[in-house]
Design an enzyme around this catalytic site. Structure first.
Site, short mmCIF file in Angstrom:
data_model
loop_
_atom_site.label_atom_id
_atom_site.label_comp_id
_atom_site.label_asym_id
_atom_site.label_seq_id
_atom_site.Cartn_x
_atom_site.Cartn_y
_atom_site.Cartn_z
N HIS A 48 0.88 -1.33 0.00
CA HIS A 48 0.05 0.19 -0.17
C HIS A 48 0.96 1.19 -0.12
O HIS A 48 2.10 1.30 0.63
CB HIS A 48 -0.96 0.08 1.22
CG HIS A 48 -1.92 -0.92 1.17
ND1 HIS A 48 -3.09 -0.83 1.80
CD2 HIS A 48 -2.20 -2.37 0.51
CE1 HIS A 48 -3.87 -1.72 1.76
NE2 HIS A 48 -3.50 -2.73 0.98
N GLU A 50 0.91 3.93 1.83
CA GLU A 50 1.39 4.36 3.07
C GLU A 50 2.68 3.62 3.76
O GLU A 50 3.63 3.83 4.03
CB GLU A 50 0.24 4.34 4.09
CG GLU A 50 -0.89 5.11 3.87
CD GLU A 50 -1.98 4.41 3.12
OE1 GLU A 50 -1.65 3.57 2.10
OE2 GLU A 50 -3.16 4.30 3.57
N CYS A 78 -6.20 2.21 5.84
CA CYS A 78 -6.89 0.89 6.17
C CYS A 78 -6.36 0.59 7.61
O CYS A 78 -5.51 1.19 8.04
CB CYS A 78 -6.68 -0.17 5.05
SG CYS A 78 -5.02 -0.73 5.05
N CYS A 81 -2.67 -0.17 7.34
CA CYS A 81 -1.73 1.11 7.29
C CYS A 81 -1.76 1.99 8.80
O CYS A 81 -0.84 2.60 9.13
CB CYS A 81 -2.04 2.00 5.85
SG CYS A 81 -1.85 1.04 4.41
#
Length: 154
Positions: A48, A50, A78, A81
């Protein structure tokens, strides 16, 4: 947030969901690292925006504690993260669009501000929210068009 949006557009070129992230140094003016979703490109479910930006910032600083740093991201983090943000000790998270289906920084969950955790970053939401949301909406709308059944001849 504009730099994070640029990163989000890079994700689309790689066939991934347009989410981009930037880690700023404690002075707030120096970009330590950037990232965009790379799950499709790498086959890594943890790739992801992040997480990638946090990893790169830690590498740049030479340590895992990102105290004083700010993570700017186009979509609300999410659960995975949000956990990474808490563990990395960033001071603040700035995000654009809310994620009502999977957000963990205020919408569906509020993991980053859970009082039971040892670190709780400041959260600033809604920065360029419309533009961030539009980027995602257009991506998914275009993908729907790509997957519509094609009429057959004969």
């Amino acid at each position: 947030m504009r730099l994070a949006l640029d990163e989000a557009h890079r994700a689309v070129r790689g066939g991934d969901v347009p989410v981009g992230a930037v880690v700023l140094s404690p002075d707030g003016t120096t970009v330590l690292a950037t990232g965009h979703n790379e799950r499709e490109a790498t086959g890594d479910p943890t790739a992801h925006a992040e997480v990638l930006a946090l990893r790169r910032a830690a590498s740049e600083l030479g340590e895992w504690r990102l105290s004083g740093c700010t993570l700017v991201v186009t979509l609300e983090p999410c659960v995975m993260c949000a956990g990474a943000l808490v563990q990395s000790r960033v001071d603040r998270v700035v995000y654009g669009a809310r994620d009502e289906k999977a957000g963990a920084a205020g919408s569906l969950w509020d993991l980053v501000r859970d009082r039971r955790l040892n670190h709780r970053p400041e959260v600033i939401e809604g920065v360029l929210a419309d533009e961030c949301a539009r980027t995602l909406t257009e991506f998914f709308r275009d993908r729907q068009t790509d997957f519509r059944p094609r009429p057959t001849l004969g």
